[in-house]
Write a protein that holds these residues in place. Structure first.
Motif, PDB file in Angstrom:
ATOM      1  N   ASN A 129       0.828  -1.208   0.000  1.00 46.89           N
ATOM      2  CA  ASN A 129       0.000   0.000   0.000  1.00 46.89           C
ATOM      3  C   ASN A 129       0.865   1.262   0.000  1.00 46.89           C
ATOM      4  N   VAL A 130       2.100   1.156   0.535  1.00 45.38           N
ATOM      5  CA  VAL A 130       3.011   2.305   0.545  1.00 45.38           C
ATOM      6  C   VAL A 130       3.347   2.724  -0.883  1.00 45.38           C
ATOM      7  N   THR A 131       3.372   1.759  -1.802  1.00 47.67           N
ATOM      8  CA  THR A 131       3.669   2.053  -3.203  1.00 47.67           C
ATOM      9  C   THR A 131       2.694   3.087  -3.751  1.00 47.67           C
ATOM     10  N   VAL A 132       1.432   2.900  -3.468  1.00 51.58           N
ATOM     11  CA  VAL A 132       0.408   3.820  -3.971  1.00 51.58           C
ATOM     12  C   VAL A 132       0.348   5.090  -3.122  1.00 51.58           C
ATOM     13  N   ASP A 133       0.400   4.939  -1.811  1.00 52.07           N
ATOM     14  CA  ASP A 133       0.366   6.116  -0.931  1.00 52.07           C
ATOM     15  C   ASP A 133       1.481   7.098  -1.289  1.00 52.07           C
ATOM     16  N   LEU A 147      10.454   4.285  -6.535  1.00 53.11           N
ATOM     17  CA  LEU A 147       9.974   3.385  -5.492  1.00 53.11           C
ATOM     18  C   LEU A 147      10.818   2.118  -5.458  1.00 53.11           C
ATOM     19  N   ARG A 148      11.359   1.839  -4.282  1.00 52.03           N
ATOM     20  CA  ARG A 148      12.137   0.599  -4.118  1.00 52.03           C
ATOM     21  C   ARG A 148      11.557  -0.150  -2.921  1.00 52.03           C
ATOM     22  N   GLY A 149      10.571  -1.000  -3.177  1.00 47.04           N
ATOM     23  CA  GLY A 149       9.989  -1.823  -2.124  1.00 47.04           C
ATOM     24  C   GLY A 149      10.822  -3.060  -1.881  1.00 47.04           C
ATOM     25  N   SER A 150      10.385  -3.870  -0.944  1.00 43.18           N
ATOM     26  CA  SER A 150      11.135  -5.078  -0.612  1.00 43.18           C
ATOM     27  C   SER A 150      10.890  -6.160  -1.660  1.00 43.18           C
ATOM     28  N   SER A 151      11.823  -7.084  -1.733  1.00 41.44           N
ATOM     29  CA  SER A 151      11.685  -8.188  -2.688  1.00 41.44           C
ATOM     30  C   SER A 151      10.452  -9.025  -2.388  1.00 41.44           C
ATOM     31  N   SER A 152      10.021  -9.046  -1.122  1.00 43.19           N
ATOM     32  CA  SER A 152       8.856  -9.849  -0.744  1.00 43.19           C
ATOM     33  C   SER A 152       7.571  -9.336  -1.382  1.00 43.19           C
ATOM     34  N   ALA A 153       7.560  -8.068  -1.820  1.00 47.61           N
ATOM     35  CA  ALA A 153       6.361  -7.485  -2.434  1.00 47.61           C
ATOM     36  C   ALA A 153       6.597  -7.118  -3.894  1.00 47.61           C
ATOM     37  N   TYR A 154       7.602  -7.702  -4.516  1.00 47.44           N
ATOM     38  CA  TYR A 154       7.998  -7.257  -5.857  1.00 47.44           C
ATOM     39  C   TYR A 154       6.891  -7.458  -6.888  1.00 47.44           C
ATOM     40  N   SER A 156       3.643  -7.584  -6.369  1.00 49.16           N
ATOM     41  CA  SER A 156       2.580  -6.617  -6.070  1.00 49.16           C
ATOM     42  C   SER A 156       2.977  -5.222  -6.538  1.00 49.16           C
ATOM     43  N   ASN A 157       4.195  -4.805  -6.220  1.00 50.28           N
ATOM     44  CA  ASN A 157       4.642  -3.457  -6.562  1.00 50.28           C
ATOM     45  C   ASN A 157       4.765  -3.269  -8.073  1.00 50.28           C
ATOM     46  N   THR A 158       5.231  -4.307  -8.754  1.00 50.02           N
ATOM     47  CA  THR A 158       5.333  -4.229 -10.215  1.00 50.02           C
ATOM     48  C   THR A 158       3.963  -4.014 -10.840  1.00 50.02           C
ATOM     49  N   ALA A 159       2.968  -4.772 -10.359  1.00 52.36           N
ATOM     50  CA  ALA A 159       1.613  -4.624 -10.887  1.00 52.36           C
ATOM     51  C   ALA A 159       1.054  -3.240 -10.581  1.00 52.36           C
ATOM     52  N   LEU A 160       1.250  -2.772  -9.353  1.00 52.58           N
ATOM     53  CA  LEU A 160       0.704  -1.479  -8.956  1.00 52.58           C
ATOM     54  C   LEU A 160       1.325  -0.329  -9.745  1.00 52.58           C
ATOM     55  N   VAL A 161       2.638  -0.357  -9.937  1.00 47.05           N
ATOM     56  CA  VAL A 161       3.302   0.717 -10.679  1.00 47.05           C
ATOM     57  C   VAL A 161       2.874   0.695 -12.141  1.00 47.05           C
TER      58      VAL A 161
END
Length: 418
Positions: A129-133, A147-154, A156-161
């Motif tokens: 959720n931080v990716t979007v916030d 945005l550099r999120g953790s590998s555990s959410a890669y 999810s973050n790829t889809a969101l971006v």
């Protein structure tokens, strides 16, 4: 193309996009945010599928259920994220706000106005959720974001971006203003930390090891967000019913977040009346209490507290507890072991509340309220980009104004300096 070359490519795109984004009017930025919110709702199945892959991998890797809760997205959470984006759109635009203005004796008109930072870098753990916030707050304040999120959410973050970039493509805001840092290795994070000249400010958001690493290794200026070793002090003049409710909420409402209580301090004068009640309530909620000798005297279920427990940000159903002889002793404990995030006092004494506020130096002080309220949305800022525990520029929940700098505009009529 190497990982570093790939990073420099996306950082360069963000830099170029920031120049286009900075002068855009509020209407253009708000329209872009609404487009992002619409796109999130239109792609719920895609986001849930990508997140499911991350959650499954996390479980295979033995990640705790508390951390998996931070990682997980479902339809309800995605709707809440989209709603938060719309709330940001509804907030006043800080860009162009006059911080102060005056007319100098020589007739020059002096104004200090808010302007975007430029390119904001984010390094964060777990929570997609931080990716979007972060993207929403940065765009609204006129900034591009890396945005550099953790590998555990890669996944999810790829889809969101990707969804956010596609949404921006139909607006005046350049799609390149939101970028995901390529790669999942530690080196990819270092590329962002060393991107001085391309990135104007870096904000880490996560555990102590992440934050310390960024602060120590970054050449980019850092706004330091802090871990949340938050304490609740139950004063001699506390309403005990209120105290039980506040402590239980602060610890158990969502234990895996930084504003959850990790330490309980109880004044000796009400220990006999309060501790049996709160220990029973903790037991009902499955909370393990790590207590000093005085707390352990009230229940065999209390485990001995170590020195490390007083420093701990558990992010779980654990809490460290001790009895103190005075408000001053409680404040001294917080100064020594606390993280400067949020502390709470429960008291019916205005004098005690004023002393606590004056002597405890944390980003937020709660008087007769749960520590869980230290949050950008709860404070009316919309989504927050982090909670700063430093003292320079920004402190506490960081909303839109904290993502701006200022410039001076001086208007004259031909004045010359003599």
């Amino acid at each position: 193309m190497s990982e570093r070359e790939d990073f420099l490519r996306v950082a360069g795109l963000a830099r170029e996009a920031s120049a286009t984004l900075a002068p855009l009017p509020r209407a253009a930025k708000d329209a872009a945010l609404h487009a992002i919110a619409d796109a999130l709702l239109a792609h719920v199945p895609e986001i849930v599928k990508a997140n499911g892959a991350d959650v499954a991998a996390a479980r295979e890797n033995g990640i705790s259920e508390y951390m998996i809760d931070r990682l997980s997205l479902d339809e309800g959470r995605i709707k809440a994220i989209a709603a938060a984006v719309r709330k940001v759109a509804a907030l006043p635009d800080p860009v162009g706000e006059v911080v102060r203005g005056t007319v100098l004796p020589n007739g020059l008109e002096l104004r200090q106005i808010r302007v975007p930072m430029g390119v904001v870098g984010m390094i964060y753990e777990g929570r997609p959720n931080v990716t979007v916030d972060a993207a929403a707050l940065c765009l609204k304040s006129g900034n591009a974001v890396l945005l550099r999120g953790s590998s555990s959410a890669y996944n999810s973050n790829t889809a969101l971006v990707r969804i956010m970039q596609d949404a921006l493509a139909g607006t005046q805001v350049p799609a390149d203003a939101v970028q995901l840092v390529p790669g999942t290795t530690r080196e990819s994070a270092k590329h962002l930390m060393r991107a001085r000249g391309l990135v104007d400010v870096l904000i880490p958001r996560g555990g102590a090891s992440l934050i310390n690493s960024v602060v120590e290794e970054s050449t980019v200026p850092v706004i330091e967000t802090g871990v949340g070793n938050c304490a609740v002090y139950v004063d001699a003049a506390a309403d005990l019913d209120m105290a039980v409710d506040i402590v239980i909420n602060a610890k158990t409402q969502r234990p895996s977040v930084c504003n959850a209580a990790e330490t309980l301090l109880v004044h000796r004068d009400i220990a006999d009346a309060f501790l049996p009640r709160i220990l029973a309530a903790f037991q009902d909620k499955g909370v393990t209490v790590h207590g000093d000798e005085r707390v352990r005297a009230y229940s065999d279920a209390v485990v001995p507290a170590t020195e490390d427990d007083w420093y701990a940000e558990y992010l779980s159903l654990d809490i460290a507890a001790r009895v103190v002889d005075s408000l001053e002793e409680a404040a001294a404990h917080i100064r020594k072991y606390g993280s400067g995030h949020t502390e709470a006092i429960v008291t019916d004494s205005q004098q005690a509340a004023r002393r606590f506020i004056a002597t405890v130096d944390s980003a937020a002080i709660m008087v007769n309220a749960s520590t869980r309220f230290t949050d950008g949305e709860e404070f009316g800022f919309g989504a927050e980009i982090g909670i700063s525990t430093q003292k320079l520029h920004a402190r506490g929940p960081m909303g839109l104004p904290e993502l701006t700098s200022t410039k001076y505009v001086v208007t004259g009529e031909g004045q010359l300096r003599g």
